[in-house]
Write a protein that holds these residues in place. Structure first.
Motif, short mmCIF file in Angstrom:
data_model
loop_
_atom_site.label_atom_id
_atom_site.label_comp_id
_atom_site.label_asym_id
_atom_site.label_seq_id
_atom_site.Cartn_x
_atom_site.Cartn_y
_atom_site.Cartn_z
N ILE A 118 0.91 -1.19 -0.01
CA ILE A 118 -0.05 -0.02 -0.01
C ILE A 118 0.80 1.03 0.04
O ILE A 118 1.57 1.41 0.97
CB ILE A 118 -0.84 -0.08 1.28
CG1 ILE A 118 -1.80 -1.20 1.21
CG2 ILE A 118 -1.85 1.17 1.29
CD1 ILE A 118 -2.62 -1.21 2.47
N TYR A 125 -5.98 4.45 2.56
CA TYR A 125 -5.11 3.53 3.14
C TYR A 125 -6.21 2.20 3.80
O TYR A 125 -5.78 1.14 3.74
CB TYR A 125 -4.27 3.92 4.14
CG TYR A 125 -2.75 4.12 3.49
CD1 TYR A 125 -2.47 4.39 2.24
CD2 TYR A 125 -1.63 4.04 4.27
CE1 TYR A 125 -1.20 4.90 1.74
CE2 TYR A 125 -0.31 4.17 3.97
CZ TYR A 125 -0.07 4.68 2.62
OH TYR A 125 1.10 4.73 2.15
N ASP A 126 -7.08 3.00 4.54
CA ASP A 126 -7.93 1.91 5.20
C ASP A 126 -8.71 0.97 4.36
O ASP A 126 -9.05 -0.11 4.71
CB ASP A 126 -9.03 2.68 6.20
CG ASP A 126 -9.82 1.97 6.99
OD1 ASP A 126 -9.00 0.97 8.04
OD2 ASP A 126 -10.91 1.49 7.03
N TYR A 128 -7.97 0.21 1.43
CA TYR A 128 -6.83 -0.54 0.63
C TYR A 128 -6.53 -1.68 1.67
O TYR A 128 -6.52 -3.10 0.96
CB TYR A 128 -5.60 0.24 0.02
CG TYR A 128 -5.92 1.25 -0.62
CD1 TYR A 128 -6.87 1.34 -1.58
CD2 TYR A 128 -5.37 2.61 -0.55
CE1 TYR A 128 -7.29 2.59 -2.45
CE2 TYR A 128 -5.39 3.66 -1.51
CZ TYR A 128 -6.54 3.49 -2.23
OH TYR A 128 -6.90 4.84 -3.21
N TYR A 129 -6.52 -1.54 2.78
CA TYR A 129 -6.07 -2.41 3.80
C TYR A 129 -7.17 -3.50 4.02
O TYR A 129 -6.95 -4.82 3.71
CB TYR A 129 -5.77 -1.83 5.19
CG TYR A 129 -5.42 -2.65 6.23
CD1 TYR A 129 -4.22 -3.50 6.13
CD2 TYR A 129 -6.42 -2.97 7.22
CE1 TYR A 129 -3.63 -4.16 7.36
CE2 TYR A 129 -6.31 -3.83 8.28
CZ TYR A 129 -4.88 -4.38 8.30
OH TYR A 129 -4.71 -5.31 9.54
N GLU A 130 -8.25 -3.13 3.89
CA GLU A 130 -9.45 -3.79 4.42
C GLU A 130 -9.55 -4.85 2.94
O GLU A 130 -9.62 -6.30 3.01
CB GLU A 130 -10.76 -3.24 4.50
CG GLU A 130 -10.81 -2.60 5.74
CD GLU A 130 -10.87 -3.58 6.96
OE1 GLU A 130 -11.23 -4.92 6.75
OE2 GLU A 130 -10.28 -3.43 8.19
N LEU A 133 -6.88 -7.42 2.79
CA LEU A 133 -6.98 -8.47 3.60
C LEU A 133 -7.88 -9.78 2.98
O LEU A 133 -7.48 -10.78 3.23
CB LEU A 133 -7.56 -8.04 4.72
CG LEU A 133 -6.69 -7.61 6.18
CD1 LEU A 133 -7.43 -7.58 7.57
CD2 LEU A 133 -5.52 -8.97 6.17
N ILE A 142 0.77 -8.00 4.06
CA ILE A 142 0.51 -6.44 3.26
C ILE A 142 1.65 -5.62 3.99
O ILE A 142 1.99 -5.53 5.22
CB ILE A 142 -0.77 -5.80 4.01
CG1 ILE A 142 -1.96 -6.68 3.44
CG2 ILE A 142 -0.87 -4.50 3.21
CD1 ILE A 142 -3.33 -6.50 4.05
N ILE A 144 2.74 -1.75 4.37
CA ILE A 144 2.07 -0.39 4.59
C ILE A 144 3.34 0.61 4.53
O ILE A 144 3.77 0.47 5.40
CB ILE A 144 1.11 -0.14 5.65
CG1 ILE A 144 0.17 -1.35 5.67
CG2 ILE A 144 0.29 1.22 5.55
CD1 ILE A 144 -0.75 -1.28 7.19
N THR A 147 4.16 4.83 7.17
CA THR A 147 3.58 4.73 8.19
C THR A 147 4.32 5.59 9.52
O THR A 147 3.65 5.92 10.60
CB THR A 147 3.47 3.37 8.86
OG1 THR A 147 4.70 2.70 8.96
CG2 THR A 147 2.55 2.58 8.07
N ILE A 169 -4.39 4.32 10.43
CA ILE A 169 -4.22 3.06 10.06
C ILE A 169 -3.14 2.30 11.03
O ILE A 169 -3.22 1.09 11.26
CB ILE A 169 -3.85 2.89 8.67
CG1 ILE A 169 -3.53 1.60 8.24
CG2 ILE A 169 -2.37 3.37 8.39
CD1 ILE A 169 -5.03 0.82 7.69
N VAL A 173 -4.05 -1.29 12.87
CA VAL A 173 -3.47 -2.67 12.63
C VAL A 173 -2.66 -2.82 14.10
O VAL A 173 -2.58 -4.26 14.20
CB VAL A 173 -2.10 -2.35 11.55
CG1 VAL A 173 -2.89 -2.25 10.21
CG2 VAL A 173 -1.23 -1.60 11.72
#
Ligand SMILES: C[S@@+](CC[C@H](N)C(=O)[O-])C[C@H]1O[C@@H](n2cnc3c(N)ncnc32)[C@H](O)[C@@H]1O
Length: 196
Positions: A118, A125-126, A128-130, A133, A142, A144, A147, A169, A173
Motif C-alpha cells: 500500500i 489506506y484503510d 486498501y487495507y481491508e 486483507l 501487506i 504499508i 507509516t 491505520i 493495525v
C-alpha cells in the motif's frame, strides 16, 4: 546512490548511519539503479521508494514464494520492464485503486494474493487495507508504506487529512487480531502485516 537524500531515513540518528544501512543492504542492480536514476530526477521524485526498502521487498517476495502481488500506487518503472525481463509479469491497471481491488474480488480472486504493497493516497489506506486483507491468502503479507509520515505522526499540531489517515491505520493495525504486525523505521516507516 543517487537521490538518497530525498528520503533520508528520518528515524535514524544521522544521515551517515542511514547511508551506512543502505550501503550494507542494497545490492547494486543495473535495472533498478537505472530506474532510480530516472525516477529521482522526476518532478515528483520523492514518490520513489528509497533503496532501503528494496531489499525488504525482495526478501519478502522470496520468503513468501510470492507469485501474485498487488502494488497499490505505482510510480515510474514501465520503460524498464522489458529490459529487466519482467514485462510479461506485470499487469498495470491505471484506475482508482479501490475499484481495481474490488474488481479482483468480484472476479473471485479472494484469498489468492501473496502480497500487497500500500503506497498510494493516504486517505485511501484503510479501504486498501481491508480489500487487500480479503484478497490475501493466510500467511500473505501487506506492506504499508509511509507509516512514520516524515515524523508527523508524533506531532500533534499536524492535523492534515493524510496525517490523520496514517495515524488511524497505525492505531488500527496495532489492535487488529487478523494480523501480526511489525513497524520498521526504514524508508518513511514500513509496517508489515502478516495475515493469520
Ligand atoms: C508514492 S507513489 C508510489 C511509489 C511506488 N510504489 C514506488 O515504490 O516507487 C504513489 C502513486 O500512487 C498513485 N495514486 C494516488 N492515488 C491513487 C489512487 N486512488 N488509485 C491508484 N493510484 C493512486 C499516484 O499516482 C502515485 O503514482
Amino acid at each position: 546512490m543517487s537521490g538518497l537524500e530525498l528520503k533520508c531515513g528520518k528515524a535514524f540518528a544521522s544521515f551517515e548511519l542511514y547511508k551506512y544501512l543502505v550501503d550494507h543492504s542494497y545490492r547494486a542492480n543495473k535495472h533498478l539503479d537505472e530506474l532510480r536514476e530516472v525516477s529521482v530526477k522526476h518532478e515528483w521524485g520523492g514518490m520513489c521508494s528509497p533503496p532501503d526498502s528494496i531489499p525488504l521487498l525482495q526478501l519478502l517476495v522470496q520468503l513468501l514464494h510470492a507469485k501474485k502481488i498487488a502494488e497499490v500506487g505505482v510510480f515510474t518503472g514501465k520503460p524498464f520492464w522489458k529490459a529487466a525481463g519482467v514485462q510479461d509479469k506485470v499487469d498495470l491497471r491505471l484506475a482508482p485503486a479501490a475499484e481495481t481491488l474490488k474488481g479482483f474480488l468480484q472476479n473471485g480472486e479472494e484469498g489468492t494474493f501473496d502480497m500487497g504493497f500500500i503506497d498510494a493516497d493516504k486517505t485511501g489506506y484503510d479501504v486498501y487495507y481491508e480489500l487487500l486483507l480479503k484478497l490475501l491468502r493466510p500467511g500473505g503479507v501487506i506492506l504499508i508504506d509511509n507509516t512514520l509520515w516524515d515524523g508527523n505522526v508524533i506531532k500533534p499540531e499536524v492535523q492534515t487529512a493524510d496525517t490523520l489517515a496514517i495515524r488511524a491505520i497505525n492505531d488500527k493495525v496495532l489492535k487488529d487480531d487478523r494480523v501480526t504486525i511489525c513497524m520498521l523505521p526504514i524508508s518513511d516507516g514500513v509496517t508489515i502485516a502478516l495475515k493469520k
